[in-house]
Design a protein around this motif. Structure first.
Motif, PDB file in Angstrom:
ATOM      1  N   ARG A 153       0.838  -1.191   0.000  1.00  0.00           N
ATOM      2  CA  ARG A 153       0.000   0.000   0.000  1.00  0.00           C
ATOM      3  C   ARG A 153       0.882   1.253   0.000  1.00  0.00           C
ATOM      4  NH1 ARG A 153      -4.173  -0.154   4.533  1.00  0.00           N
ATOM      5  NH2 ARG A 153      -2.438   0.588   5.785  1.00  0.00           N
ATOM      6  N   LEU A 154       0.492   2.205  -0.804  1.00  0.00           N
ATOM      7  CA  LEU A 154       1.217   3.472  -0.918  1.00  0.00           C
ATOM      8  C   LEU A 154       0.290   4.589  -0.460  1.00  0.00           C
ATOM      9  CD1 LEU A 154       3.429   5.424  -2.098  1.00  0.00           C
ATOM     10  CD2 LEU A 154       2.220   5.220  -4.282  1.00  0.00           C
ATOM     11  N   ARG A 155       0.803   5.437   0.434  1.00  0.00           N
ATOM     12  CA  ARG A 155       0.047   6.621   0.835  1.00  0.00           C
ATOM     13  C   ARG A 155       0.882   7.859   0.508  1.00  0.00           C
ATOM     14  NH1 ARG A 155      -4.011   8.367   4.952  1.00  0.00           N
ATOM     15  NH2 ARG A 155      -3.523  10.516   5.490  1.00  0.00           N
ATOM     16  N   ILE A 156       0.246   8.823  -0.107  1.00  0.00           N
ATOM     17  CA  ILE A 156       0.928  10.059  -0.464  1.00  0.00           C
ATOM     18  C   ILE A 156       0.898  10.996   0.742  1.00  0.00           C
ATOM     19  CG2 ILE A 156       1.051  11.975  -2.095  1.00  0.00           C
ATOM     20  CD1 ILE A 156       1.363   9.099  -3.326  1.00  0.00           C
ATOM     21  N   LEU A 157       2.061  11.239   1.341  1.00  0.00           N
ATOM     22  CA  LEU A 157       2.161  12.205   2.445  1.00  0.00           C
ATOM     23  C   LEU A 157       2.230  13.620   1.898  1.00  0.00           C
ATOM     24  CD1 LEU A 157       4.794  10.325   4.656  1.00  0.00           C
ATOM     25  CD2 LEU A 157       2.302  10.245   4.851  1.00  0.00           C
ATOM     26  N   GLY A 184       6.931  13.103  -0.143  1.00  0.00           N
ATOM     27  CA  GLY A 184       6.985  12.138   0.945  1.00  0.00           C
ATOM     28  C   GLY A 184       5.968  11.049   0.667  1.00  0.00           C
ATOM     29  N   TYR A 185       6.405   9.790   0.752  1.00  0.00           N
ATOM     30  CA  TYR A 185       5.545   8.669   0.359  1.00  0.00           C
ATOM     31  C   TYR A 185       5.726   7.548   1.372  1.00  0.00           C
ATOM     32  CZ  TYR A 185       6.250  11.577  -3.658  1.00  0.00           C
ATOM     33  OH  TYR A 185       6.372  12.679  -4.464  1.00  0.00           O
ATOM     34  N   LEU A 186       4.619   7.043   1.871  1.00  0.00           N
ATOM     35  CA  LEU A 186       4.646   5.983   2.874  1.00  0.00           C
ATOM     36  C   LEU A 186       4.277   4.671   2.187  1.00  0.00           C
ATOM     37  CD1 LEU A 186       4.830   5.257   5.925  1.00  0.00           C
ATOM     38  CD2 LEU A 186       2.374   5.722   6.062  1.00  0.00           C
ATOM     39  N   VAL A 187       5.188   3.705   2.264  1.00  0.00           N
ATOM     40  CA  VAL A 187       4.960   2.394   1.659  1.00  0.00           C
ATOM     41  C   VAL A 187       4.860   1.367   2.782  1.00  0.00           C
ATOM     42  CG1 VAL A 187       5.836   0.625   0.093  1.00  0.00           C
ATOM     43  CG2 VAL A 187       6.242   3.054  -0.409  1.00  0.00           C
ATOM     44  N   GLU A 188       3.795   0.564   2.753  1.00  0.00           N
ATOM     45  CA  GLU A 188       3.608  -0.499   3.732  1.00  0.00           C
ATOM     46  C   GLU A 188       3.411  -1.813   2.996  1.00  0.00           C
ATOM     47  OE1 GLU A 188       1.416   0.978   7.555  1.00  0.00           O
ATOM     48  OE2 GLU A 188       0.459   1.951   5.855  1.00  0.00           O
ATOM     49  N   PHE A 201       2.826  12.225   8.242  1.00  0.00           N
ATOM     50  CA  PHE A 201       3.118  10.862   8.713  1.00  0.00           C
ATOM     51  C   PHE A 201       2.357  10.579   9.999  1.00  0.00           C
ATOM     52  CE2 PHE A 201       6.096   8.312  11.458  1.00  0.00           C
ATOM     53  CZ  PHE A 201       5.897   7.092  10.842  1.00  0.00           C
ATOM     54  N   GLN A 202       2.330  11.560  10.914  1.00  0.00           N
ATOM     55  CA  GLN A 202       1.625  11.356  12.180  1.00  0.00           C
ATOM     56  C   GLN A 202       0.116  11.276  11.966  1.00  0.00           C
ATOM     57  OE1 GLN A 202       3.474  13.960  15.450  1.00  0.00           O
ATOM     58  NE2 GLN A 202       4.485  14.677  13.594  1.00  0.00           N
ATOM     59  N   GLU A 203      -0.356  11.944  10.921  1.00  0.00           N
ATOM     60  CA  GLU A 203      -1.773  11.863  10.578  1.00  0.00           C
ATOM     61  C   GLU A 203      -2.105  10.490   9.988  1.00  0.00           C
ATOM     62  OE1 GLU A 203      -2.984  14.641   7.511  1.00  0.00           O
ATOM     63  OE2 GLU A 203      -4.809  15.094   8.623  1.00  0.00           O
ATOM     64  N   ALA A 204      -1.122   9.892   9.286  1.00  0.00           N
ATOM     65  CA  ALA A 204      -1.368   8.646   8.550  1.00  0.00           C
ATOM     66  C   ALA A 204      -1.312   7.415   9.441  1.00  0.00           C
ATOM     67  CB  ALA A 204      -0.348   8.504   7.419  1.00  0.00           C
ATOM     68  N   VAL A 205      -0.476   7.465  10.495  1.00  0.00           N
ATOM     69  CA  VAL A 205      -0.286   6.281  11.330  1.00  0.00           C
ATOM     70  C   VAL A 205      -0.485   6.667  12.785  1.00  0.00           C
ATOM     71  CG1 VAL A 205       1.387   5.369   9.669  1.00  0.00           C
ATOM     72  CG2 VAL A 205       2.205   6.605  11.675  1.00  0.00           C
ATOM     73  N   THR A 206      -0.847   5.698  13.605  1.00  0.00           N
ATOM     74  CA  THR A 206      -1.085   6.004  15.011  1.00  0.00           C
ATOM     75  C   THR A 206       0.118   5.640  15.881  1.00  0.00           C
ATOM     76  OG1 THR A 206      -2.161   3.846  15.227  1.00  0.00           O
ATOM     77  CG2 THR A 206      -3.581   5.776  14.888  1.00  0.00           C
ATOM     78  N   ASP A 207       0.871   4.590  15.511  1.00  0.00           N
ATOM     79  CA  ASP A 207       1.958   4.147  16.394  1.00  0.00           C
ATOM     80  C   ASP A 207       3.313   4.767  16.048  1.00  0.00           C
ATOM     81  OD1 ASP A 207       2.675   2.861  14.082  1.00  0.00           O
ATOM     82  OD2 ASP A 207       2.488   0.832  14.882  1.00  0.00           O
ATOM     83  N   GLN A 208       3.387   5.483  14.936  1.00  0.00           N
ATOM     84  CA  GLN A 208       4.608   6.166  14.506  1.00  0.00           C
ATOM     85  C   GLN A 208       5.787   5.218  14.318  1.00  0.00           C
ATOM     86  OE1 GLN A 208       5.181   9.533  17.144  1.00  0.00           O
ATOM     87  NE2 GLN A 208       3.091  10.208  16.823  1.00  0.00           N
ATOM     88  N   ARG A 209       5.506   3.909  14.171  1.00  0.00           N
ATOM     89  CA  ARG A 209       6.591   2.964  13.875  1.00  0.00           C
ATOM     90  C   ARG A 209       7.080   3.198  12.455  1.00  0.00           C
ATOM     91  NH1 ARG A 209       6.770  -1.676  11.226  1.00  0.00           N
ATOM     92  NH2 ARG A 209       4.504  -1.852  11.049  1.00  0.00           N
TER      93      ARG A 209
END
Ligand code: ZN
Ligand code: ZN
Length: 249
Positions: free
Chosen positions: A2-6, A21-25, A43-51
């Motif tokens: 999954r790709l999320r556009i930050l 900035g792009y988040l890949v999971e 990034f903090q908006e996209a994920v809750t655990d900030q891992r």
């Protein structure tokens, strides 16, 4: 995968539109590609655990790396502090960022991030994601990156003009996330270090990719025009990497 556009603005951020900035999971791992202005908050908006399992900084231009400082502060002082986050960048980038902070030996900038020099042809594995780097046609050493996991493959252009290592790296990718800050015929010889939307579309066609996602658009341009120009050259599905967009690769 999954790709999320930050963030996806080229050159400078505008309200609600961070830069690259792009988040890949995938494969149980989480990777950020580039840290342009505004992406630490996204990034903090996209994920809750900030891992975060790895950071890739494709090159040392500020629209791709200035939020490294804010990711550093987040991981140093934030609610989920950690150290040793693998961070890949071309030769000299970590030193330049560290110099701005005055971060000598023993500074936490060099322990919060585990900085590693990456170069064209290098291959690394982060969790279940296989990354491969290629050099691009840009003013400063710059790395395009391929990410493969779970039988799918995403290629990110970073910044590039025509040529360089991106066309070969992109061959057969399921999704090409490609810079396209120019419109019309402006991607010619006057700007050898960036692509036009039509140039990105032609590259996608020649590389035989499944889908094209346009990014790093110049803030003053209309994404709809870029999409139309790229789609005409590509002949396949084209979208704009709008901030917050999530796509299954
Ligand atoms: Zn650049
Ligand atoms: Zn850029």
């Amino acid at each position: 995968m999954r790709l999320r556009i930050l963030g996806s603005n080229g050159t400078y951020p505008t309200p609600g539109h961070p830069c690259s900035g792009y988040l890949v999971e995938a494969g149980g791992a989480r990777v950020i590609l580039d840290a342009g202005p505004g992406i630490a908050a996204a990034f903090q908006e996209a994920v809750t655990d900030q891992r975060l399992d790895a950071l890739v900084v494709t090159h040392g231009h500020p629209d791709h790396c200035s939020d490294v400082f804010h990711l550093f502060n987040l991981f140093r002082f934030g609610p989920a502090a950690r150290s040793g986050v693998p961070a890949f960048a071309p030769e000299g980038v970590a030193d330049a960022l560290g110099a701005f902070l005055g971060a000598g030996d023993g500074h936490t900038f060099h322990s919060v991030f585990d900085w590693r020099v990456a170069g064209p042809g290098d291959e690394v594995r982060v969790g279940g994601i296989d990354l491969v780097f290629a050099g691009t046609a840009h003013q400063t050493p710059t790395l395009a990156v391929s990410l493969a996991a779970e039988g799918r493959r995403l290629v990110y252009s970073a910044d590039t003009g025509p040529g360089g290592g991106l066309p070969a790296l992109a061959a057969g990718a399921d999704l090409l996330l490609c810079e396209a800050p120019l419109e019309g015929a402006s991607g010619g010889g006057a700007w050898p270090y960036h692509l036009s939307a039509a140039g990105a579309g032609a590259l996608a066609r020649e590389a035989g990719v499944g889908r094209l996602l346009l990014t790093h658009l110049a803030p003053m341009f209309d994404p709809a025009r870029s999409i139309a120009e790229a789609a005409e050259a590509f002949g396949g599905p084209v979208e704009w990497a709008a901030p917050g967009l999530e796509v299954e690769v």
